[in-house]
Scaffold this motif. Structure first.
Motif, PDB file in Angstrom:
ATOM      1  N   GLU A   1       0.799  -1.316   0.049  1.00 13.81           N
ATOM      2  CA  GLU A   1      -0.079   0.005   0.204  1.00 13.81           C
ATOM      3  C   GLU A   1       0.983   1.190  -0.078  1.00 13.81           C
ATOM      4  O   GLU A   1       0.422   2.344  -0.621  1.00 13.81           O
ATOM      5  CB  GLU A   1      -0.849  -0.121   1.273  1.00 13.81           C
ATOM      6  N   SER A   2       2.070   1.264   0.539  1.00 13.10           N
ATOM      7  CA  SER A   2       2.905   2.383   0.682  1.00 13.10           C
ATOM      8  C   SER A   2       3.485   2.881  -0.761  1.00 13.10           C
ATOM      9  O   SER A   2       3.789   3.876  -0.837  1.00 13.10           O
ATOM     10  CB  SER A   2       4.023   2.213   1.826  1.00 13.10           C
ATOM     11  N   PHE A   3       3.589   1.920  -1.568  1.00 16.82           N
ATOM     12  CA  PHE A   3       3.841   2.169  -2.990  1.00 16.82           C
ATOM     13  C   PHE A   3       2.421   2.712  -3.855  1.00 16.82           C
ATOM     14  O   PHE A   3       2.645   3.189  -4.856  1.00 16.82           O
ATOM     15  CB  PHE A   3       4.596   0.640  -3.624  1.00 16.82           C
ATOM     16  N   ASP A   4       1.473   1.880  -3.604  1.00 10.58           N
ATOM     17  CA  ASP A   4       0.301   1.779  -4.338  1.00 10.58           C
ATOM     18  C   ASP A   4      -0.404   3.232  -3.978  1.00 10.58           C
ATOM     19  O   ASP A   4      -1.005   3.940  -4.965  1.00 10.58           O
ATOM     20  CB  ASP A   4      -0.574   0.684  -4.187  1.00 10.58           C
ATOM     21  N   ILE A   5      -0.641   3.670  -2.710  1.00  2.58           N
ATOM     22  CA  ILE A   5      -1.284   4.889  -2.574  1.00  2.58           C
ATOM     23  C   ILE A   5      -0.932   6.236  -3.145  1.00  2.58           C
ATOM     24  O   ILE A   5      -1.773   6.851  -3.738  1.00  2.58           O
ATOM     25  CB  ILE A   5      -1.187   5.097  -0.957  1.00  2.58           C
ATOM     26  N   PRO A   6       0.436   6.243  -3.288  1.00  2.00           N
ATOM     27  CA  PRO A   6       0.762   7.673  -3.897  1.00  2.00           C
ATOM     28  C   PRO A   6       0.554   7.615  -5.742  1.00  2.00           C
ATOM     29  O   PRO A   6      -0.011   8.354  -6.221  1.00  2.00           O
ATOM     30  CB  PRO A   6       2.427   7.582  -4.112  1.00  2.00           C
ATOM     31  N   ASP A   7       0.513   6.273  -6.265  1.00  2.00           N
ATOM     32  CA  ASP A   7      -0.141   6.365  -7.688  1.00  2.00           C
ATOM     33  C   ASP A   7      -1.487   6.451  -7.673  1.00  2.00           C
ATOM     34  O   ASP A   7      -2.162   7.068  -8.520  1.00  2.00           O
ATOM     35  CB  ASP A   7       0.490   4.780  -8.217  1.00  2.00           C
ATOM     36  N   GLN A   8      -2.461   6.058  -6.830  1.00  2.00           N
ATOM     37  CA  GLN A   8      -3.646   6.225  -6.603  1.00  2.00           C
ATOM     38  C   GLN A   8      -3.899   7.483  -6.511  1.00  2.00           C
ATOM     39  O   GLN A   8      -5.011   7.991  -7.149  1.00  2.00           O
ATOM     40  CB  GLN A   8      -4.282   5.347  -5.439  1.00  2.00           C
ATOM     41  N   ALA A   9      -3.317   8.246  -5.760  1.00  2.00           N
ATOM     42  CA  ALA A   9      -3.623   9.532  -5.329  1.00  2.00           C
ATOM     43  C   ALA A   9      -3.478  10.406  -6.665  1.00  2.00           C
ATOM     44  O   ALA A   9      -4.110  11.357  -6.881  1.00  2.00           O
ATOM     45  CB  ALA A   9      -2.854   9.928  -4.054  1.00  2.00           C
ATOM     46  N   SER A  10      -2.262  10.228  -7.314  1.00  2.00           N
ATOM     47  CA  SER A  10      -2.115  10.872  -8.613  1.00  2.00           C
ATOM     48  C   SER A  10      -3.203  10.701  -9.562  1.00  2.00           C
ATOM     49  O   SER A  10      -3.826  11.807 -10.205  1.00  2.00           O
ATOM     50  CB  SER A  10      -0.768  10.489  -9.217  1.00  2.00           C
ATOM     51  N   GLU A  11      -3.675   9.376  -9.666  1.00  2.00           N
ATOM     52  CA  GLU A  11      -4.744   9.371 -10.541  1.00  2.00           C
ATOM     53  C   GLU A  11      -6.145  10.173 -10.117  1.00  2.00           C
ATOM     54  O   GLU A  11      -6.759  10.607 -10.754  1.00  2.00           O
ATOM     55  CB  GLU A  11      -5.163   7.882 -10.558  1.00  2.00           C
TER      56      GLU A  11
END
Length: 147
Positions: A45-55
Motif C-alpha cells: 500500500e505504501s507504494f500503491d497509494i501515491p499512484d492512486q492519489a495521482s490518478e
C-alpha cells in the motif's frame, strides 16, 4: 503480468521497535491474517497509494476544468442576455462604462505625467540659463565699477 520472481516470497530479516511490532500484531489479529501478510499488505500500500492519489488528482482536476468551462460559458450567456436587455431599455452597459472610465483615468494620468515632465524640463532650462556666464565678460574700471 507479474514475473515469477516478483511473486516468489523471500525471507527478510529486519528489526523493528517493539511498540510497532505489537501494533502490527494487533492489526493482523483484527484483520485475521498473519503478521507477515499484514506487513506485506502495508508495504504494498505504501507504494500503491501515491499512484492512486495521482490518478485521483488527475481525475478531479479534469472534472474541475470541465465544470469551470461550463460555468464560464453560462456566465458569457448571462452577460450577453444582460447586454441585450440593457440595449433594449436604452441603458449603457456597465462593463463598457467601467472600461471607458478606466481609459479616461489612464489618459488623465498620462497627461499629468507629460505635464509634470515638461514643467521639470522648463525648470531645468531656467536653472541652466541662470548659471551661464554673461556673453561679454565684465571689466572693472579704475574707479571700481564694472563695465
Amino acid at each position: 503480468m507479474a514475473k515469477k520472481d516478483d511473486l516468489e516470497l523471500r525471507p527478510v530479516m529486519t528489526r523493528i521497535p517493539e511498540g510497532l511490532r505489537r501494533r502490527l500484531e494487533r492489526q493482523a489479529k483484527w484483520h485475521r491474517t498473519s503478521m507477515n501478510q499484514e506487513i506485506v499488505k502495508r508495504l504494498q500500500e505504501s507504494f500503491d497509494i501515491p499512484d492512486q492519489a495521482s490518478e485521483i488528482v488527475s481525475d478531479v482536476s479534469g472534472e474541475i476544468d470541465s465544470a469551470l468551462g461550463d460555468v464560464f460559458a453560462s456566465l458569457d450567456e448571462i452577460q450577453s442576455q444582460n447586454r441585450a436587455i440593457l440595449s433594449h431599455l436604452g441603458l449603457p452597459d456597465p462593463a463598457e462604462d467601467r472600461q471607458r472610465v478606466r481609459e479616461e483615468a489612464r489618459a488623465r494620468q498620462e497627461a499629468q505625467r507629460r505635464k509634470e515632465a515638461e514643467r521639470r524640463k522648463a525648470a531645468m532650462e531656467r536653472a541652466g540659463a541662470a548659471r551661464r556666464p554673461e556673453t561679454e565678460p565684465s571689466v572693472e574700471t579704475g574707479d571700481g565699477e564694472k563695465k
